[in-house]
Design a protein around this motif. Structure first.
Motif, PDB file in Angstrom:
ATOM      1  N   ALA A 149      13.177   5.105   0.279  1.00 44.72           N
ATOM      2  CA  ALA A 149      12.879   3.966  -0.867  1.00 44.72           C
ATOM      3  C   ALA A 149      11.613   4.481  -1.804  1.00 44.72           C
ATOM      4  O   ALA A 149      10.635   4.845  -0.914  1.00 44.72           O
ATOM      5  CB  ALA A 149      12.859   2.705  -0.535  1.00 44.72           C
ATOM      6  N   LYS A 150      11.378   4.360  -2.836  1.00 43.42           N
ATOM      7  CA  LYS A 150      10.458   4.581  -3.764  1.00 43.42           C
ATOM      8  C   LYS A 150       9.636   3.261  -4.322  1.00 43.42           C
ATOM      9  O   LYS A 150      10.448   2.460  -4.836  1.00 43.42           O
ATOM     10  CB  LYS A 150      10.661   5.543  -4.855  1.00 43.42           C
ATOM     11  CG  LYS A 150       9.365   5.641  -5.730  1.00 43.42           C
ATOM     12  CD  LYS A 150       9.857   6.708  -6.962  1.00 43.42           C
ATOM     13  CE  LYS A 150       8.612   6.888  -7.810  1.00 43.42           C
ATOM     14  NZ  LYS A 150       9.158   7.750  -9.146  1.00 43.42           N
ATOM     15  N   VAL A 151       8.332   2.912  -4.298  1.00 44.51           N
ATOM     16  CA  VAL A 151       7.728   1.689  -4.258  1.00 44.51           C
ATOM     17  C   VAL A 151       7.504   1.812  -5.999  1.00 44.51           C
ATOM     18  O   VAL A 151       6.919   3.012  -6.304  1.00 44.51           O
ATOM     19  CB  VAL A 151       6.371   1.793  -3.612  1.00 44.51           C
ATOM     20  CG1 VAL A 151       5.727   0.383  -4.060  1.00 44.51           C
ATOM     21  CG2 VAL A 151       6.870   1.552  -2.125  1.00 44.51           C
ATOM     22  N   ALA A 152       7.786   0.901  -6.444  1.00 48.60           N
ATOM     23  CA  ALA A 152       7.675   0.811  -8.098  1.00 48.60           C
ATOM     24  C   ALA A 152       6.126   0.571  -8.539  1.00 48.60           C
ATOM     25  O   ALA A 152       5.517   0.125  -7.834  1.00 48.60           O
ATOM     26  CB  ALA A 152       8.503  -0.303  -8.608  1.00 48.60           C
ATOM     27  N   GLY A 153       5.916   1.347  -9.799  1.00 51.44           N
ATOM     28  CA  GLY A 153       4.608   1.206 -10.380  1.00 51.44           C
ATOM     29  C   GLY A 153       3.529   1.831  -9.762  1.00 51.44           C
ATOM     30  O   GLY A 153       2.452   1.920  -9.908  1.00 51.44           O
ATOM     31  N   LYS A 205       0.762  -1.264   0.020  1.00 54.95           N
ATOM     32  CA  LYS A 205      -0.107  -0.001   0.191  1.00 54.95           C
ATOM     33  C   LYS A 205       0.779   1.467  -0.008  1.00 54.95           C
ATOM     34  O   LYS A 205       0.323   2.241  -0.375  1.00 54.95           O
ATOM     35  CB  LYS A 205      -0.830   0.007   1.160  1.00 54.95           C
ATOM     36  CG  LYS A 205      -2.060  -1.175   1.386  1.00 54.95           C
ATOM     37  CD  LYS A 205      -2.810  -1.323   2.358  1.00 54.95           C
ATOM     38  CE  LYS A 205      -3.900  -2.282   2.591  1.00 54.95           C
ATOM     39  NZ  LYS A 205      -3.103  -3.542   2.696  1.00 54.95           N
ATOM     40  N   ALA A 206       2.094   1.148   0.175  1.00 56.90           N
ATOM     41  CA  ALA A 206       3.038   2.206   0.528  1.00 56.90           C
ATOM     42  C   ALA A 206       3.433   2.709  -0.841  1.00 56.90           C
ATOM     43  O   ALA A 206       3.503   2.125  -1.849  1.00 56.90           O
ATOM     44  CB  ALA A 206       4.129   2.067   1.243  1.00 56.90           C
ATOM     45  N   ASP A 207       3.759   4.282  -0.840  1.00 56.51           N
ATOM     46  CA  ASP A 207       4.153   5.022  -2.141  1.00 56.51           C
ATOM     47  C   ASP A 207       5.743   5.189  -1.754  1.00 56.51           C
ATOM     48  O   ASP A 207       6.511   4.898  -2.937  1.00 56.51           O
ATOM     49  CB  ASP A 207       3.582   6.195  -2.319  1.00 56.51           C
ATOM     50  CG  ASP A 207       2.034   6.141  -2.695  1.00 56.51           C
ATOM     51  OD1 ASP A 207       1.786   5.428  -3.670  1.00 56.51           O
ATOM     52  OD2 ASP A 207       1.131   6.630  -1.952  1.00 56.51           O
TER      53      ASP A 207
END
Length: 331
Positions: free
Chosen positions: A251-255, A78-80
């Motif tokens: 960190a950045k979540v992909a997609g 659920k995280a961005d």
């Protein structure tokens, strides 16, 4: 419904849709997202600059719990943005395949080493150290080997199975002692270890109550006592073998197509955000800027420090080192 009322109703719905804030879901750990951490002030400052964005934190008690949640949710994460994973966890986090490059300009970072990992970018760091009270300990150890050998010292550190600090200590021990020495080193240290606690808060609290001579922490800890309590009796060891660092990263979540998430990541690396994060988390800033005089001076003084090689600290090796620690203490 009159045409005028219909138009106003439609306009209101359109305006609500257009101007609704875009939510950034941030998974983080308690040192950042708790009431006493910097998260609230960072959120307020960011949303002032980006009123179209809204930060929502999901807070976990420890970075290991945070990593486990990431693994559990997998592609339904659920995280961005994930904020708070530390360097001993980067390999495991990367293996999930859930992260993409942050977009942060790595050349602007000011760290003890040249940073090359675009997936996990440190927003703060700290040098591992043992903290002691100068009024109670006049002859602190000058090396990690001396700390291990000296039976007159009562030592406190964290459990590597439950604490990122504890994992850091395991990496440090294995960076100094060879494979054929490490079991004996753990056993020798165990003879004068007062407590192996679940986490940093528990162990540091025990130290402040007068339990033990030295507690494993970061070299920034004495600054907290100086600034918040006006106490100058606490000091950090500097060991001859060299320094080891803990890096805590964004960190950045992909997609995820979320412009506000990108803005938030970039904001974390601004002087405005760093001036909130550094004193609250009692760590060092990852950027080159004047943040706070005491922290800036410590960071400058550490630039010439010898740094230990921790390239062997892979996820698999750390697990093996923890197993060795467990076996050594059980004997």
């Amino acid at each position: 419904m009159s045409k005028k009322l219909f138009f106003l109703t439609a306009l209101s719905a359109f305006s609500t849709n257009v101007f609704a804030a875009q939510t950034v879901n941030v998974y983080t750990e308690e040192f950042f997202g708790s009431d006493w951490g910097p998260g609230g002030e960072v959120k307020a400052a960011f949303e002032k600059h980006y009123p179209q964005c809204e930060i929502h934190y999901t807070v976990f008690n420890e970075s290991s719990t945070l990593l486990n949640r990431i693994r559990l949710e997998k592609n339904k994460l659920k995280a961005d943005v994930v904020l708070g994973l530390e360097n001993s966890q980067f390999e495991a986090a990367e293996k999930t395949g859930l992260f993409t490059e942050t977009g942060v300009d790595l050349s602007k970072l000011d760290l003890p080493e040249k940073w090359q990992n675009p997936l996990f970018v440190p927003y703060e760091f700290g040098q591992f150290s043992f903290i002691y009270d100068k009024t109670k300990l006049s002859n602190p150890p000058k090396s990690l080997r001396e700390l291990v050998e000296r039976q007159d010292l009562k030592v406190i550190y964290q459990d590597p199975r439950t604490s990122s600090m504890g994992r850091g200590f395991v990496v440090w021990m294995n960076s100094v002692f060879n494979a054929d020495q490490i079991t004996q080193a753990w056993q020798t240290l165990a003879k004068h270890t007062l407590t192996v606690g679940k986490g940093w808060t528990e162990t540091y609290g025990a130290f402040l109550k007068g339990e033990g001579d030295l507690v494993f922490s970061h070299s920034t800890s004495p600054i907290y006592h100086l600034l918040k309590e006006q106490k100058d009796q606490y000091a950090a060891t500097q060991f001859a073998e060299g320094a080891l660092y803990q890096y805590e990263a964004v960190a950045k979540v992909a997609g995820k197509q979320n412009a506000c998430a990108d803005n938030f990541i970039q904001f974390i690396f601004t002087p405005e955000a760093q001036k909130i994060i550094t004193p609250k988390n009692v760590m060092l800033s990852s950027i080159s800027a004047e943040i706070e005089p005491h922290f800036d001076a410590l960071k400058a003084s550490q630039k010439g420090s010898k740094t230990l090689d921790s390239r062997d600290a892979s996820d698999a090796n750390i697990k093996n080192w923890i197993s060795t620690w467990q076996a050594a203490l059980a004997q």
